[in-house]
Design a protein around this motif. Structure first.
Motif, PDB file in Angstrom:
ATOM      1  N   GLN A 125       0.829  -1.202   0.000  1.00 24.06           N
ATOM      2  CA  GLN A 125       0.000   0.000   0.000  1.00 24.06           C
ATOM      3  C   GLN A 125       0.866   1.256   0.000  1.00 24.06           C
ATOM      4  OE1 GLN A 125      -3.253  -0.149  -0.425  1.00 24.06           O
ATOM      5  NE2 GLN A 125      -3.203  -2.387  -0.342  1.00 24.06           N
ATOM      6  N   ILE A 126       1.930   1.239   0.799  1.00 26.89           N
ATOM      7  CA  ILE A 126       2.835   2.393   0.855  1.00 26.89           C
ATOM      8  C   ILE A 126       3.557   2.564  -0.476  1.00 26.89           C
ATOM      9  CG2 ILE A 126       4.905   3.319   1.965  1.00 26.89           C
ATOM     10  CD1 ILE A 126       3.984   1.877   4.543  1.00 26.89           C
ATOM     11  N   ILE A 127       4.059   1.467  -1.025  1.00 27.27           N
ATOM     12  CA  ILE A 127       4.782   1.541  -2.296  1.00 27.27           C
ATOM     13  C   ILE A 127       3.875   2.058  -3.406  1.00 27.27           C
ATOM     14  CG2 ILE A 127       5.882   0.141  -4.090  1.00 27.27           C
ATOM     15  CD1 ILE A 127       7.008  -1.610  -1.821  1.00 27.27           C
ATOM     16  N   GLN A 128       2.630   1.594  -3.431  1.00 29.08           N
ATOM     17  CA  GLN A 128       1.701   2.053  -4.466  1.00 29.08           C
ATOM     18  C   GLN A 128       1.431   3.548  -4.337  1.00 29.08           C
ATOM     19  OE1 GLN A 128       0.306   0.051  -7.085  1.00 29.08           O
ATOM     20  NE2 GLN A 128       0.074   2.172  -7.772  1.00 29.08           N
ATOM     21  N   ALA A 129       1.226   4.010  -3.111  1.00 29.71           N
ATOM     22  CA  ALA A 129       0.967   5.437  -2.900  1.00 29.71           C
ATOM     23  C   ALA A 129       2.167   6.278  -3.329  1.00 29.71           C
ATOM     24  CB  ALA A 129       0.631   5.695  -1.433  1.00 29.71           C
ATOM     25  N   LEU A 130       3.373   5.825  -3.011  1.00 31.01           N
ATOM     26  CA  LEU A 130       4.577   6.548  -3.420  1.00 31.01           C
ATOM     27  C   LEU A 130       4.734   6.529  -4.938  1.00 31.01           C
ATOM     28  CD1 LEU A 130       7.032   5.171  -0.711  1.00 31.01           C
ATOM     29  CD2 LEU A 130       6.046   7.467  -0.781  1.00 31.01           C
ATOM     30  N   GLU A 132      12.521  -1.926  -0.223  1.00 27.85           N
ATOM     31  CA  GLU A 132      11.524  -1.780  -1.285  1.00 27.85           C
ATOM     32  C   GLU A 132      10.855  -0.408  -1.214  1.00 27.85           C
ATOM     33  OE1 GLU A 132      11.182  -3.895  -3.766  1.00 27.85           O
ATOM     34  OE2 GLU A 132      12.799  -5.033  -2.827  1.00 27.85           O
ATOM     35  N   ILE A 133      10.533   0.034  -0.010  1.00 24.13           N
ATOM     36  CA  ILE A 133       9.960   1.371   0.139  1.00 24.13           C
ATOM     37  C   ILE A 133      11.013   2.423  -0.202  1.00 24.13           C
ATOM     38  CG2 ILE A 133       8.922   3.014   1.742  1.00 24.13           C
ATOM     39  CD1 ILE A 133       7.658   0.695   3.212  1.00 24.13           C
ATOM     40  N   GLY A 134      12.263   2.180   0.210  1.00 28.15           N
ATOM     41  CA  GLY A 134      13.342   3.095  -0.148  1.00 28.15           C
ATOM     42  C   GLY A 134      13.489   3.235  -1.649  1.00 28.15           C
ATOM     43  N   ASN A 135      13.381   2.123  -2.367  1.00 25.08           N
ATOM     44  CA  ASN A 135      13.452   2.174  -3.831  1.00 25.08           C
ATOM     45  C   ASN A 135      12.339   3.046  -4.401  1.00 25.08           C
ATOM     46  OD1 ASN A 135      15.654   0.462  -3.933  1.00 25.08           O
ATOM     47  ND2 ASN A 135      14.433  -1.385  -4.251  1.00 25.08           N
ATOM     48  N   ALA A 136      11.136   2.934  -3.829  1.00 21.87           N
ATOM     49  CA  ALA A 136       9.997   3.714  -4.324  1.00 21.87           C
ATOM     50  C   ALA A 136      10.193   5.203  -4.063  1.00 21.87           C
ATOM     51  CB  ALA A 136       8.705   3.223  -3.671  1.00 21.87           C
ATOM     52  N   VAL A 137      10.786   5.543  -2.916  1.00 18.70           N
ATOM     53  CA  VAL A 137      11.059   6.952  -2.603  1.00 18.70           C
ATOM     54  C   VAL A 137      12.077   7.522  -3.586  1.00 18.70           C
ATOM     55  CG1 VAL A 137      12.035   8.530  -0.893  1.00 18.70           C
ATOM     56  CG2 VAL A 137      10.469   6.718  -0.163  1.00 18.70           C
ATOM     57  N   VAL A 138      13.165   6.793  -3.804  1.00 17.08           N
ATOM     58  CA  VAL A 138      14.202   7.258  -4.727  1.00 17.08           C
ATOM     59  C   VAL A 138      13.649   7.376  -6.147  1.00 17.08           C
ATOM     60  CG1 VAL A 138      16.402   6.652  -5.811  1.00 17.08           C
ATOM     61  CG2 VAL A 138      16.109   6.395  -3.340  1.00 17.08           C
ATOM     62  N   ALA A 139      12.852   6.392  -6.564  1.00 22.60           N
ATOM     63  CA  ALA A 139      12.275   6.433  -7.912  1.00 22.60           C
ATOM     64  C   ALA A 139      11.381   7.653  -8.084  1.00 22.60           C
ATOM     65  CB  ALA A 139      11.484   5.150  -8.182  1.00 22.60           C
ATOM     66  N   ALA A 140      10.603   7.985  -7.053  1.00 26.32           N
ATOM     67  CA  ALA A 140       9.743   9.168  -7.127  1.00 26.32           C
ATOM     68  C   ALA A 140      10.583  10.428  -7.271  1.00 26.32           C
ATOM     69  CB  ALA A 140       8.859   9.248  -5.887  1.00 26.32           C
ATOM     70  N   PHE A 141      11.644  10.532  -6.475  1.00 23.62           N
ATOM     71  CA  PHE A 141      12.519  11.700  -6.550  1.00 23.62           C
ATOM     72  C   PHE A 141      13.161  11.815  -7.929  1.00 23.62           C
ATOM     73  CE2 PHE A 141      16.743  13.686  -5.814  1.00 23.62           C
ATOM     74  CZ  PHE A 141      16.303  14.935  -5.409  1.00 23.62           C
ATOM     75  N   GLN A 142      13.579  10.692  -8.479  1.00 25.81           N
ATOM     76  CA  GLN A 142      14.264  10.712  -9.772  1.00 25.81           C
ATOM     77  C   GLN A 142      13.326  11.029 -10.933  1.00 25.81           C
ATOM     78  OE1 GLN A 142      16.261   6.881  -9.715  1.00 25.81           O
ATOM     79  NE2 GLN A 142      18.081   7.745  -8.724  1.00 25.81           N
ATOM     80  N   ASP A 180      20.796   8.341  10.981  1.00 24.10           N
ATOM     81  CA  ASP A 180      21.941   9.004  10.349  1.00 24.10           C
ATOM     82  C   ASP A 180      23.155   8.090  10.462  1.00 24.10           C
ATOM     83  OD1 ASP A 180      23.818  10.662   9.334  1.00 24.10           O
ATOM     84  OD2 ASP A 180      23.644  12.207  10.867  1.00 24.10           O
ATOM     85  N   SER A 181      23.134   7.029   9.665  1.00 23.75           N
ATOM     86  CA  SER A 181      24.144   5.992   9.814  1.00 23.75           C
ATOM     87  C   SER A 181      24.246   5.189   8.535  1.00 23.75           C
ATOM     88  CB  SER A 181      23.760   5.067  10.976  1.00 23.75           C
ATOM     89  OG  SER A 181      24.515   3.885  10.968  1.00 23.75           O
ATOM     90  N   SER A 182      25.411   4.616   8.304  1.00 23.21           N
ATOM     91  CA  SER A 182      25.582   3.716   7.166  1.00 23.21           C
ATOM     92  C   SER A 182      25.446   2.266   7.595  1.00 23.21           C
ATOM     93  CB  SER A 182      26.957   3.939   6.523  1.00 23.21           C
ATOM     94  OG  SER A 182      27.981   3.699   7.470  1.00 23.21           O
ATOM     95  N   ALA A 183      24.870   2.052   8.782  1.00 20.18           N
ATOM     96  CA  ALA A 183      24.695   0.690   9.280  1.00 20.18           C
ATOM     97  C   ALA A 183      23.891  -0.135   8.287  1.00 20.18           C
ATOM     98  CB  ALA A 183      23.983   0.714  10.633  1.00 20.18           C
ATOM     99  N   GLN A 184      24.155  -1.413   8.274  1.00 20.89           N
ATOM    100  CA  GLN A 184      23.538  -2.293   7.286  1.00 20.89           C
ATOM    101  C   GLN A 184      22.018  -2.203   7.347  1.00 20.89           C
ATOM    102  OE1 GLN A 184      24.691  -6.358   7.645  1.00 20.89           O
ATOM    103  NE2 GLN A 184      23.553  -7.032   5.843  1.00 20.89           N
ATOM    104  N   GLY A 185      21.422  -2.027   6.179  1.00 18.49           N
ATOM    105  CA  GLY A 185      19.969  -2.052   6.070  1.00 18.49           C
ATOM    106  C   GLY A 185      19.305  -0.701   6.156  1.00 18.49           C
TER     107      GLY A 185
END
Length: 250
Positions: free
Chosen positions: A44-49, A67-77, A91-96
């Motif tokens: 539902q979140i991915i579809q809305a984004l 998957e949600i992160g991909n949808a956010v980036v795709a929208a921005f792009q 605010d971290s490069s920790a895994q995930g």
């Protein structure tokens, strides 16, 4: 039983918003996951984004779902004005964590610098849709927890969440860059709010809008977009432009 309970929850939410005097009807949908039921909320979140056309505002305590992160980036792009507020723990490069992915995509991000204070979990999409609930945008929320979201299509409510998003950003100390995309988003949101709050007399005051068309325009509220004016019978490009020029320039 679950379907009945969901139906009652949705009715209850509609009643609350009506009682709050938000002005126009709101469409509310509730979704739930648990350790035995997953992959309900994330789609539902991915579809809305993916459906977003102009603006996405995200305030999120924890954001680790790729998957949600991909949808956010795709929208921005694709040109959507995306802005993200995160808790300091993100605010971290920790895994995930999605922080590096968003930074690499040059998505505008602000961080609340005292870890654990930003507990909000909401998004505002195109000045119309609010997604909120207990659900952090994480794999754990989707696959292991008891969680919920409500997806609310309600311009008046979205306006309140949008105001809170930018108030939070100011309190954190964020000065968002005012660029072409953000300027267009502000204008579009302001115009949409004006159209959804316009009265019969407001529409009737526009040249070429008579009694019947003014009533049709009121009956068609709330509008999901400025372009939705064109869906009203009798409103062509010329009348649509006249409405926008008069009501949205005041």
């Amino acid at each position: 039983m679950k379907a009945k309970n969901m139906f009652l929850v949705v009715l209850g939410l509609v009643a609350v918003f009506s009682a709050a005097g938000l002005g126009v009807p709101c469409d509310v949908k509730a979704y739930f996951v648990s350790p035995s039921i997953d992959n309900v909320i994330e789609p539902q979140i991915i579809q809305a984004l993916s459906d977003a056309q102009s603006e996405i505002l995200i305030a999120m305590y924890s954001f680790t779902d790729d998957e949600i992160g991909n949808a956010v980036v795709a929208a921005f792009q694709r040109g959507v004005d995306v802005r993200v507020l995160l808790d300091d723990g993100q605010d971290s490069s920790a895994q995930g964590r999605e922080w590096p992915r968003l930074v690499d995509a040059r998505t505008p991000i602000a961080v609340e610098h005292e870890s654990g204070l930003l507990h909000d979990k909401f998004a505002v999409i195109d000045c119309v849709v609010v997604i909120t609930g207990s659900y952090n945008w994480t794999d754990s929320a989707d696959q292991r927890n008891f969680e919920n979201i409500v997806v609310i299509t309600c311009p008046d409510l979205a306006s309140k969440y949008r105001e809170e998003f930018f108030r939070m950003a100011r309190e954190i100390g964020t000065e968002w860059e005012i660029n072409k995309k953000s300027g267009e988003s502000d204008i579009r949101c302001s115009c949409l709010n004006r159209l959804n709050s316009a009265s019969y007399d407001d529409f009737h005051s526009v040249d070429g809008i008579g009694d019947v068309l003014a009533q049709r325009l009121v009956d068609a509220q709330p509008y999901a977009s400025v372009e939705a004016l064109d869906d009203v019978q009798g409103i062509g490009p010329a009348k649509m432009k006249a409405i926008i020029d008069q009501l949205c320039s005041e």
